[in-house]
Structure formats: structure tokens, C-alpha cells
Motif scaffolding. Structure first.
Motif, PDB file in Angstrom:
ATOM      1  N   GLY A 144       0.824  -1.195   0.000  1.00  0.00           N
ATOM      2  CA  GLY A 144       0.000   0.000   0.000  1.00  0.00           C
ATOM      3  C   GLY A 144       0.861   1.249   0.000  1.00  0.00           C
ATOM      4  N   THR A 145       1.911   1.216   0.811  1.00  0.00           N
ATOM      5  CA  THR A 145       2.946   2.249   0.831  1.00  0.00           C
ATOM      6  C   THR A 145       4.286   1.525   0.930  1.00  0.00           C
ATOM      7  N   GLU A 146       5.355   2.303   0.955  1.00  0.00           N
ATOM      8  CA  GLU A 146       6.682   1.688   1.039  1.00  0.00           C
ATOM      9  C   GLU A 146       7.026   1.179   2.438  1.00  0.00           C
ATOM     10  N   GLY A 147       6.189   1.480   3.457  1.00  0.00           N
ATOM     11  CA  GLY A 147       6.527   1.168   4.844  1.00  0.00           C
ATOM     12  C   GLY A 147       6.737  -0.305   5.126  1.00  0.00           C
ATOM     13  N   ARG A 148       5.844  -1.160   4.642  1.00  0.00           N
ATOM     14  CA  ARG A 148       6.001  -2.594   4.912  1.00  0.00           C
ATOM     15  C   ARG A 148       7.220  -3.158   4.188  1.00  0.00           C
ATOM     16  N   ALA A 149       7.491  -2.655   3.003  1.00  0.00           N
ATOM     17  CA  ALA A 149       8.697  -3.092   2.292  1.00  0.00           C
ATOM     18  C   ALA A 149       9.940  -2.703   3.088  1.00  0.00           C
ATOM     19  N   ILE A 150       9.956  -1.500   3.662  1.00  0.00           N
ATOM     20  CA  ILE A 150      11.083  -1.076   4.492  1.00  0.00           C
ATOM     21  C   ILE A 150      11.223  -1.996   5.696  1.00  0.00           C
ATOM     22  N   HIS A 151      10.105  -2.335   6.333  1.00  0.00           N
ATOM     23  CA  HIS A 151      10.126  -3.221   7.507  1.00  0.00           C
ATOM     24  C   HIS A 151      10.809  -4.544   7.169  1.00  0.00           C
ATOM     25  N   GLU A 152      10.411  -5.164   6.062  1.00  0.00           N
ATOM     26  CA  GLU A 152      10.991  -6.460   5.699  1.00  0.00           C
ATOM     27  C   GLU A 152      12.434  -6.321   5.235  1.00  0.00           C
ATOM     28  N   LEU A 153      12.754  -5.229   4.570  1.00  0.00           N
ATOM     29  CA  LEU A 153      14.152  -4.986   4.186  1.00  0.00           C
ATOM     30  C   LEU A 153      15.020  -4.810   5.424  1.00  0.00           C
ATOM     31  N   MET A 154      14.483  -4.182   6.453  1.00  0.00           N
ATOM     32  CA  MET A 154      15.227  -4.028   7.707  1.00  0.00           C
ATOM     33  C   MET A 154      15.511  -5.393   8.333  1.00  0.00           C
ATOM     34  N   HIS A 155      14.538  -6.304   8.293  1.00  0.00           N
ATOM     35  CA  HIS A 155      14.801  -7.667   8.753  1.00  0.00           C
ATOM     36  C   HIS A 155      15.938  -8.285   7.945  1.00  0.00           C
ATOM     37  N   ALA A 156      15.870  -8.153   6.625  1.00  0.00           N
ATOM     38  CA  ALA A 156      16.894  -8.733   5.755  1.00  0.00           C
ATOM     39  C   ALA A 156      18.271  -8.159   6.035  1.00  0.00           C
ATOM     40  N   LEU A 157      18.307  -6.931   6.533  1.00  0.00           N
ATOM     41  CA  LEU A 157      19.579  -6.291   6.881  1.00  0.00           C
ATOM     42  C   LEU A 157      20.067  -6.706   8.267  1.00  0.00           C
ATOM     43  N   GLY A 158      19.200  -7.367   9.051  1.00  0.00           N
ATOM     44  CA  GLY A 158      19.636  -7.896  10.338  1.00  0.00           C
ATOM     45  C   GLY A 158      18.978  -7.298  11.550  1.00  0.00           C
ATOM     46  N   VAL A 159      17.858  -6.606  11.385  1.00  0.00           N
ATOM     47  CA  VAL A 159      17.200  -5.931  12.503  1.00  0.00           C
ATOM     48  C   VAL A 159      15.964  -6.715  12.940  1.00  0.00           C
ATOM     49  N   PHE A 160      15.858  -6.982  14.250  1.00  0.00           N
ATOM     50  CA  PHE A 160      14.721  -7.698  14.807  1.00  0.00           C
ATOM     51  C   PHE A 160      13.624  -6.715  15.232  1.00  0.00           C
ATOM     52  N   HIS A 161      12.550  -7.237  15.802  1.00  0.00           N
ATOM     53  CA  HIS A 161      11.454  -6.401  16.268  1.00  0.00           C
ATOM     54  C   HIS A 161      11.856  -5.638  17.528  1.00  0.00           C
ATOM     55  N   GLU A 162      11.402  -4.401  17.618  1.00  0.00           N
ATOM     56  CA  GLU A 162      11.790  -3.523  18.724  1.00  0.00           C
ATOM     57  C   GLU A 162      11.293  -4.035  20.066  1.00  0.00           C
ATOM     58  N   GLN A 163      10.063  -4.557  20.121  1.00  0.00           N
ATOM     59  CA  GLN A 163       9.496  -4.962  21.418  1.00  0.00           C
ATOM     60  C   GLN A 163      10.113  -6.256  21.939  1.00  0.00           C
ATOM     61  N   SER A 164      11.084  -6.826  21.205  1.00  0.00           N
ATOM     62  CA  SER A 164      11.796  -8.011  21.690  1.00  0.00           C
ATOM     63  C   SER A 164      13.034  -7.655  22.504  1.00  0.00           C
ATOM     64  N   ARG A 165      13.312  -6.370  22.668  1.00  0.00           N
ATOM     65  CA  ARG A 165      14.481  -5.960  23.447  1.00  0.00           C
ATOM     66  C   ARG A 165      14.410  -6.482  24.877  1.00  0.00           C
ATOM     67  N   TRP A 166      15.575  -6.706  25.453  1.00  0.00           N
ATOM     68  CA  TRP A 166      15.630  -7.239  26.819  1.00  0.00           C
ATOM     69  C   TRP A 166      15.005  -6.286  27.823  1.00  0.00           C
ATOM     70  N   ASP A 167      15.044  -4.973  27.537  1.00  0.00           N
ATOM     71  CA  ASP A 167      14.564  -3.971  28.492  1.00  0.00           C
ATOM     72  C   ASP A 167      13.134  -3.530  28.207  1.00  0.00           C
ATOM     73  N   ARG A 168      12.426  -4.238  27.357  1.00  0.00           N
ATOM     74  CA  ARG A 168      11.108  -3.764  26.909  1.00  0.00           C
ATOM     75  C   ARG A 168      10.091  -3.656  28.035  1.00  0.00           C
ATOM     76  N   ASP A 169      10.220  -4.443  29.101  1.00  0.00           N
ATOM     77  CA  ASP A 169       9.216  -4.427  30.163  1.00  0.00           C
ATOM     78  C   ASP A 169       9.191  -3.112  30.935  1.00  0.00           C
ATOM     79  N   LYS A 170      10.220  -2.296  30.776  1.00  0.00           N
ATOM     80  CA  LYS A 170      10.212  -0.962  31.371  1.00  0.00           C
ATOM     81  C   LYS A 170       9.323  -0.012  30.568  1.00  0.00           C
TER      82      LYS A 170
END
Length: 277
Positions: free
Chosen positions: A149-175
Motif C-alpha cells: 500500500g505504501t513503502e513502509g512494509r517493504a522497508i520493515h521487511e528490508l530491515m529484517h533482511a539487513l539484520g534488525v529484529f522487532h523492537e518490542q523483543s528488546r531485553w529492556d522492553r518491560d520498562k
């Protein structure tokens, strides 16, 4: 596409067909494959390390060499869909020192951007997998825009391909966020696992605006029941699929060593601050 070792599919297609997601009329294409955390395909070895958290100095081969990522795009996409994909690529190239370049037919490792049918949706391997590496972007259909629909989802998946995981998986997310486990579809509770502090480090603050962050209702088992909510005051929304946030941009540049000289550091910091959401 079972031949490409999508070894972490945890939910059958039959099971997925019976799930209704919160505010969505139809299943979000980023969540539908049933892969790890909805849109990531991992090898068994990579997954085992992820379970205790992952540093890329453990798997340096997962980063693209010299930050150069050859790609080729399926001819099955319509011209407007191709434009959306190319816009995502150009934005990443402009906002970082990473270079996504057309595949020359010789490079051994490259991204194969394709509208995969099985499993369909928006998904990617994480980091450099080797060889012709699938990145699936489902085109629009009569039910909705899906991944393009827009370029946003493509950027999201390209970021995964570049080696970036989901933000809410960080060790400190519960704060920063509360995970409402009772509201999550039972089969997908593992998608809200977090990393281990022992094996992960972060140079930047938690980013509610990240393009890599789950939305408030991701994997909800009932409409209107949030699965993740912010703990910090004055946070209106979490997650988006519009563009890289300032934090996404800075994280990607840091990951690929784009700050090695003062001049480059100033350049990319300014770009991230000016163009990031």
C-alpha cells in the motif's frame, strides 16, 4: 516454498484460517505466514541463539559484506508495485550507508524480492542468509493493499533482511511496554518473547515509533483487546508501517558501521533526525 527451509512455521495454514485479528477486517499480511514472530524465517542454528538473545558478533556472516546488498525484483509485480518497492530501497540507501544495488547476475548472495504464494504475506529471513534469499512482499488484491500500500512494509521487511529484529523483543522492553498475555492468540504467545541481556546490547533508547515495533493489537484474539500497551506517559501510539523512525535510522547506521568518521557520523545523524519519524 518449503524447499527454502522455512523451519520455524509453528501454526498450520488450517489453524491460521480460523484466526481473526482484532481491528483488522482481514489478517495482516505481516502476521499471516506463521513464521517466527509472524514475518521472520530463521535457520535452526540461528533460532537457537535467538532464544537466548543474539549479537551479530556471534554471527558476523549474517551482516551483508561491506554493507552492499544486491537485489532482484520479480517481473510479476505491476508497475505501481515496483515503484513502491524501489521507493523503499531508495529511502534506505539515502538514509544509511547501506547500498542496495541491482543484482549483476554474478554475486553469490542477493535478495530475491518476490510475491511468494506459500507462505504468502510480508516476510523475510533475518540478515544475510546466503544464495538467492527470498524476501516476500504480497501485492495488493481485492481484499486490500497487503504489503505494498505504501513503502513502509517493504522497508520493515528490508530491515529484517539487513539484520534488525522487532523492537518490542528488546531485553529492556518491560520498562516501556506491558504485554497482555491473556489477550494474545495462544499459538502466538512465543512471538512476544524477549532477548537476553547477556547476549544483546543497544546503543539507543527504546523506540515506540519504530517501524520494527508491533502495533497495539498485533496477534489479539479478540477485537479491541490490546496485546501490547505503552507504560510511559504521553505515548499516543506504538509501532507504525510508514517510514523509518529516527531510532530505526540511527540503529541501522550503527549496525553497519556508518559512523566510522566524524564527517559520516554528522551526515547520517543529520539525515536520521531530519527524515526519521
Amino acid at each position: 516454498m518449503s524447499s527454502i527451509h522455512l523451519c520455524l512455521i509453528s501454526v498450520s495454514d488450517e489453524g491460521l484460517s480460523n484466526i481473526t485479528l482484532s481491528d483488522e477486517e482481514t489478517m495482516d499480511p505481516e502476521l499471516s505466514p506463521g513464521l517466527f514472530q509472524g514475518d521472520m524465517a530463521l535457520t535452526n542454528d540461528f533460532y537457537n541463539f535467538w532464544r537466548v538473545g543474539l549479537k551479530f558478533d556471534i554471527f558476523p556472516d549474517k551482516l551483508w559484506k561491506n554493507g552492499v546488498v544486491p537485489y532482484t525484483i520479480s517481473p510479476l509485480y505491476e508497475p505501481s508495485e515496483l515503484v513502491t518497492i524501489l521507493k523503499a530501497i531508495k529511502l534506505i540507501n539515502f538514509m544509511s550507508c547501506v547500498r542496495l544495488v541491482p543484482w549483476d547476475g554474478n554475486a553469490k548472495d542477493y535478495l530475491l524480492i518476490w510475491p511468494i504464494k506459500y507462505p504468502k504475506g510480508c516476510w523475510s529471513f533475518v540478515g544475510r542468509y546466503g544464495g538467492a534469499q527470498i524476501l516476500s512482499l504480497q501485492p495488493p488484491d481485492n481484499k486490500g493493499p497487503n504489503c505494498l500500500g505504501t513503502e513502509g512494509r517493504a522497508i520493515h521487511e528490508l530491515m529484517h533482511a539487513l539484520g534488525v529484529f522487532h523492537e518490542q523483543s528488546r531485553w529492556d522492553r518491560d520498562k516501556f511496554v506491558k504485554i497482555h498475555m491473556d489477550n494474545i492468540i495462544p499459538q502466538f504467545k512465543a512471538n512476544f518473547d524477549k532477548q537476553s541481556l547477556d547476549n544483546t546490547t543497544y546503543s539507543f533508547e527504546y523506540d515506540y515509533d519504530s517501524i520494527m515495533h508491533y502495533g497495539r493489537f498485533f496477534f489479539s484474539k479478540k477485537k479491541g483487546k490490546p496485546t501490547i500497551t505503552p507504560k510511559q506517559p504521553n505515548v499516543k501510539g506504538i509501532g507504525q508501517r510508514k517510514a523509518m523512525s529516527k531510532g530505526d535510522c540511527m540503529k541501522l547506521n550503527d549496525l553497519y558501521g556508518c559512523y566510522k568518521t566524524p564527517a559520516k557520523r554528522r551526515k547520517y545523524y543529520n539525515i536520521c533526525n531530519f527524515m526519521g519519524l
